[in-house]
Design an enzyme around this catalytic site. Sequence first.
Site, PDB file in Angstrom:
ATOM      1  N   ARG A  76     -21.053 -17.441 -10.694  1.00  0.00           N
ATOM      2  CA  ARG A  76     -20.718 -16.384 -11.639  1.00  0.00           C
ATOM      3  C   ARG A  76     -21.959 -15.652 -12.150  1.00  0.00           C
ATOM      4  NH1 ARG A  76     -17.455 -17.713  -8.963  1.00  0.00           N
ATOM      5  NH2 ARG A  76     -15.417 -18.606  -9.431  1.00  0.00           N
ATOM      6  N   CYS A 126     -11.562 -17.064 -17.227  1.00  0.00           N
ATOM      7  CA  CYS A 126     -12.039 -18.383 -17.645  1.00  0.00           C
ATOM      8  C   CYS A 126     -13.018 -18.246 -18.804  1.00  0.00           C
ATOM      9  CB  CYS A 126     -12.713 -19.100 -16.482  1.00  0.00           C
ATOM     10  SG  CYS A 126     -11.571 -19.651 -15.209  1.00  0.00           S
ATOM     11  N   GLU A 159     -18.337 -18.532 -19.632  1.00  0.00           N
ATOM     12  CA  GLU A 159     -18.240 -17.646 -18.474  1.00  0.00           C
ATOM     13  C   GLU A 159     -17.902 -16.239 -18.924  1.00  0.00           C
ATOM     14  OE1 GLU A 159     -15.482 -17.225 -14.482  1.00  0.00           O
ATOM     15  OE2 GLU A 159     -16.310 -19.183 -14.973  1.00  0.00           O
TER      16      GLU A 159
END
Length: 300
Positions: A164, A220, A291
Amino acid sequence: MREIAAPRLAERTTLRLGGTAIAELVLETHEDALALPEHLARLGGEALFIGRGSNLLAGDGELPLVLVRAAFTDGPEIIGEEGKKFLVRAGAGVPLPRLLRFCAANGLSGLEGIAGIPGSVGGAVAMNAGSFGVETCARVERLVLARGGRIMEVGAPALRPAYRNLAIMDADGEEIRDFLVLEAIFGLTPATKDGIAKRMRLNFFEKKSKQPVTAWSAGCAFKNPAPGVAAGKLLEEAGFRGRRLGGMAFSPMHANFLVHEGGGSAHAALTLLAEAREAVRRRFGHELVPEVRIVPCRLR
């Protein structure tokens, strides 16, 4: 370049939260990117590059931010071939569903795993979005970027994708910071149209069965803290699945999805995230890292 005064983040994020920024600059041509530094200097505040706002938790109230959006929705289009790959160019503002429909219609495989992820090409590249074993940047051949009033093109060897996250290195091995993705060129392989469409449907419906894809959410909340260790499982075992506070909640479907149920605030969201993070730290010893991108505030 279009300039919008006092834009509301709640209207520009999928979490439907956030106060009012100083201004929004909408880049409509590559030349607009060249003039960006002088406009930012005039307006003051911190630049926040924003796509479709699908990974943002913005603070309440008046925010010292200038939103910058690359509204390049040209493409997708096939621009050539390299070896066994077809090169597909897409502007940063192209929605991911449109890119995936193009891939399925033209029998181009490689991005099926990101089916069901909201957002745009630019955002997906910048955060290396992924699922089902597929990461966006693994399929990138070249990027066109804007940085400091310059436009540059970088190839795949300069990319350092991580979980990510995407770092980009210059010719001297130094990291290029504060870049804005203008367009991406993907390298995709030919496959049957029906097979690609079927995999996309299966991925989407599996995601829909386990995640609140239709809720007001930013995806998320936390990154998985280690290989094989799922943040959602830690949060569930710590008792946060379905936990609510002031209009915000960890989804009853998936404990790692923070959702806005109505009437919520960034303050409530940050409080809930901090409580979850502390509970997981105490019980399991894992440090959860957000995240979702939190701006301009940070978790304590």
